[in-house]
Design a protein around this motif. Structure first.
Motif, PDB file in Angstrom:
ATOM      1  N   ILE A 132       0.850  -1.191   0.000  1.00  0.00           N
ATOM      2  CA  ILE A 132       0.000   0.000   0.000  1.00  0.00           C
ATOM      3  C   ILE A 132       0.887   1.243   0.000  1.00  0.00           C
ATOM      4  CG2 ILE A 132      -1.787   1.294   1.208  1.00  0.00           C
ATOM      5  CD1 ILE A 132      -1.391  -2.332   2.090  1.00  0.00           C
ATOM      6  N   LYS A 133       0.593   2.128  -0.924  1.00  0.00           N
ATOM      7  CA  LYS A 133       1.321   3.394  -1.000  1.00  0.00           C
ATOM      8  C   LYS A 133       0.326   4.535  -0.808  1.00  0.00           C
ATOM      9  CE  LYS A 133       4.259   6.138  -4.092  1.00  0.00           C
ATOM     10  NZ  LYS A 133       4.915   6.199  -5.430  1.00  0.00           N
ATOM     11  N   VAL A 134       0.625   5.432   0.148  1.00  0.00           N
ATOM     12  CA  VAL A 134      -0.249   6.558   0.450  1.00  0.00           C
ATOM     13  C   VAL A 134       0.505   7.847   0.145  1.00  0.00           C
ATOM     14  CG1 VAL A 134      -1.681   7.689   2.178  1.00  0.00           C
ATOM     15  CG2 VAL A 134      -1.303   5.210   2.312  1.00  0.00           C
ATOM     16  N   VAL A 135      -0.088   8.694  -0.696  1.00  0.00           N
ATOM     17  CA  VAL A 135       0.530   9.976  -1.057  1.00  0.00           C
ATOM     18  C   VAL A 135      -0.415  11.099  -0.646  1.00  0.00           C
ATOM     19  CG1 VAL A 135       1.474  11.395  -2.918  1.00  0.00           C
ATOM     20  CG2 VAL A 135       1.739   8.903  -2.992  1.00  0.00           C
ATOM     21  N   GLY A 136       0.066  11.993   0.238  1.00  0.00           N
ATOM     22  CA  GLY A 136      -0.731  13.122   0.684  1.00  0.00           C
ATOM     23  C   GLY A 136      -0.474  14.355  -0.162  1.00  0.00           C
ATOM     24  N   HIS A 137      -1.506  15.197  -0.324  1.00  0.00           N
ATOM     25  CA  HIS A 137      -1.419  16.433  -1.111  1.00  0.00           C
ATOM     26  C   HIS A 137      -2.079  17.570  -0.340  1.00  0.00           C
ATOM     27  CE1 HIS A 137      -0.194  14.338  -4.845  1.00  0.00           C
ATOM     28  NE2 HIS A 137      -0.945  13.358  -4.355  1.00  0.00           N
ATOM     29  N   GLU A 152       2.305  15.419   4.402  1.00  0.00           N
ATOM     30  CA  GLU A 152       2.902  14.257   5.067  1.00  0.00           C
ATOM     31  C   GLU A 152       2.032  13.791   6.225  1.00  0.00           C
ATOM     32  OE1 GLU A 152       6.745  15.624   6.169  1.00  0.00           O
ATOM     33  OE2 GLU A 152       7.536  15.606   4.101  1.00  0.00           O
ATOM     34  N   ARG A 153       1.466  14.717   6.990  1.00  0.00           N
ATOM     35  CA  ARG A 153       0.568  14.364   8.093  1.00  0.00           C
ATOM     36  C   ARG A 153      -0.681  13.653   7.576  1.00  0.00           C
ATOM     37  NH1 ARG A 153      -1.037  19.612  10.587  1.00  0.00           N
ATOM     38  NH2 ARG A 153      -2.415  18.251  11.823  1.00  0.00           N
ATOM     39  N   ARG A 154      -1.206  14.088   6.460  1.00  0.00           N
ATOM     40  CA  ARG A 154      -2.384  13.438   5.875  1.00  0.00           C
ATOM     41  C   ARG A 154      -2.067  11.996   5.465  1.00  0.00           C
ATOM     42  NH1 ARG A 154      -4.372  18.849   2.477  1.00  0.00           N
ATOM     43  NH2 ARG A 154      -5.629  19.697   4.215  1.00  0.00           N
ATOM     44  N   ALA A 155      -0.931  11.791   4.832  1.00  0.00           N
ATOM     45  CA  ALA A 155      -0.538  10.437   4.440  1.00  0.00           C
ATOM     46  C   ALA A 155      -0.331   9.563   5.673  1.00  0.00           C
ATOM     47  CB  ALA A 155       0.731  10.491   3.588  1.00  0.00           C
ATOM     48  N   LEU A 156       0.280  10.124   6.707  1.00  0.00           N
ATOM     49  CA  LEU A 156       0.526   9.366   7.938  1.00  0.00           C
ATOM     50  C   LEU A 156      -0.778   9.003   8.638  1.00  0.00           C
ATOM     51  CD1 LEU A 156       2.686   8.223   9.803  1.00  0.00           C
ATOM     52  CD2 LEU A 156       2.757  10.433  10.990  1.00  0.00           C
ATOM     53  N   ALA A 157      -1.758   9.897   8.602  1.00  0.00           N
ATOM     54  CA  ALA A 157      -3.055   9.618   9.230  1.00  0.00           C
ATOM     55  C   ALA A 157      -3.738   8.433   8.544  1.00  0.00           C
ATOM     56  CB  ALA A 157      -3.945  10.851   9.163  1.00  0.00           C
ATOM     57  N   VAL A 158      -3.634   8.373   7.235  1.00  0.00           N
ATOM     58  CA  VAL A 158      -4.227   7.249   6.490  1.00  0.00           C
ATOM     59  C   VAL A 158      -3.494   5.956   6.828  1.00  0.00           C
ATOM     60  CG1 VAL A 158      -4.697   6.320   4.199  1.00  0.00           C
ATOM     61  CG2 VAL A 158      -5.014   8.767   4.634  1.00  0.00           C
ATOM     62  N   SER A 159      -2.171   6.012   6.898  1.00  0.00           N
ATOM     63  CA  SER A 159      -1.387   4.832   7.240  1.00  0.00           C
ATOM     64  C   SER A 159      -1.784   4.290   8.612  1.00  0.00           C
ATOM     65  CB  SER A 159       0.101   5.179   7.217  1.00  0.00           C
ATOM     66  OG  SER A 159       0.877   4.094   7.672  1.00  0.00           O
ATOM     67  N   ARG A 160      -1.936   5.184   9.591  1.00  0.00           N
ATOM     68  CA  ARG A 160      -2.319   4.763  10.941  1.00  0.00           C
ATOM     69  C   ARG A 160      -3.718   4.139  10.959  1.00  0.00           C
ATOM     70  NH1 ARG A 160      -0.094  10.210  14.036  1.00  0.00           N
ATOM     71  NH2 ARG A 160       2.092   9.533  14.225  1.00  0.00           N
ATOM     72  N   TYR A 161      -4.608   4.663  10.140  1.00  0.00           N
ATOM     73  CA  TYR A 161      -5.962   4.099  10.068  1.00  0.00           C
ATOM     74  C   TYR A 161      -5.893   2.662   9.547  1.00  0.00           C
ATOM     75  CZ  TYR A 161     -10.885   3.585   8.788  1.00  0.00           C
ATOM     76  OH  TYR A 161     -12.188   3.134   8.686  1.00  0.00           O
TER      77      TYR A 161
END
Length: 207
Positions: A132-137, A152-161
């Motif tokens: 899984i690759k998550v890219v925040g914008h 980066e915080r948005r991508a990290l939030a998705v990863s934690r979910y």
């Protein structure tokens, strides 16, 4: 009388013999052989042969030649066309391995407006064979540094979910692209986003 009888008998026998040969010759039927062809340049010679009596059924006779397949050098346009087709097939096969979803975020927030789109691919993300690759914008409002950090915080939030739902954290990678890649210039509601790419294994993608 015998002297005159002998010549008559000889003539009669010769006549009968020639008649018998003629009857036998005309009674012979030679079937047409489709496997034999006469080259056009030899046709006149064959028809002129007095020992043969037949009819040529075809106006044009030809030889049928079967050659085995053999490689040949491709012309430049053929080579370019085949290379383009192969590249497209590889691209299509690679694209079939990706399941992407889009999450949108409120202004200056790192929590999406809804997690529902992510739930659609959660079953696939839970497979141990997927990556899984998550890219925040971020949108264009604010400094480059601020938006980079926010993405980066948005991508990290998705990863934690995802990890909270049972996905192995070592199969999730995150990136932040800041405000460099807007979907629609000036439309923050579309640019404030995270793209989640669930990548299937090669075997699963080819099924």
């Amino acid at each position: 009388m015998t002297r005159f009888l002998k010549p008559v008998l000889v003539v009669a026998m010769v006549g009968l013999a020639s008649q018998a040969w003629a009857v036998d010759a005309h009674q012979i039927v030679v079937p047409q052989n489709d496997g034999v062809a006469i080259e056009p340049q030899h046709r006149a010679h064959v028809l002129a042969d007095p020992t043969r009596d037949f009819q040529l059924k075809r106006e044009t006779a030809m030889w049928l030649v079967l050659e085995p397949s053999r490689p040949r050098v491709l012309m430049p346009d053929e080579e370019a066309r085949l290379a383009s087709e192969e590249a497209q097939l590889r691209a299509d096969a690679d694209e079939a391995r990706h399941k992407r979803v889009l999450l949108h975020f409120p202004f200056s927030k790192a929590t999406p407006t809804s997690w529902a789109p992510l739930e659609q691919v959660l079953d696939t993300a839970l497979r141990q064979s997927t990556q899984i690759k998550v890219v925040g914008h971020a949108d264009e409002v604010g400094t480059t540094k601020f938006n980079q950090h926010l993405s980066e915080r948005r991508a990290l939030a998705v990863s934690r979910y995802l990890v909270g739902k049972g996905v192995d954290k070592y199969r999730v990678s995150t990136e932040g692209h800041g405000k460099r890649e807007p979907v629609v210039a000036g439309d923050g509601t579309k640019n404030r986003r995270a793209v989640v790419d669930v990548i299937l294994s090669v075997q699963e993608g080819s099924q």
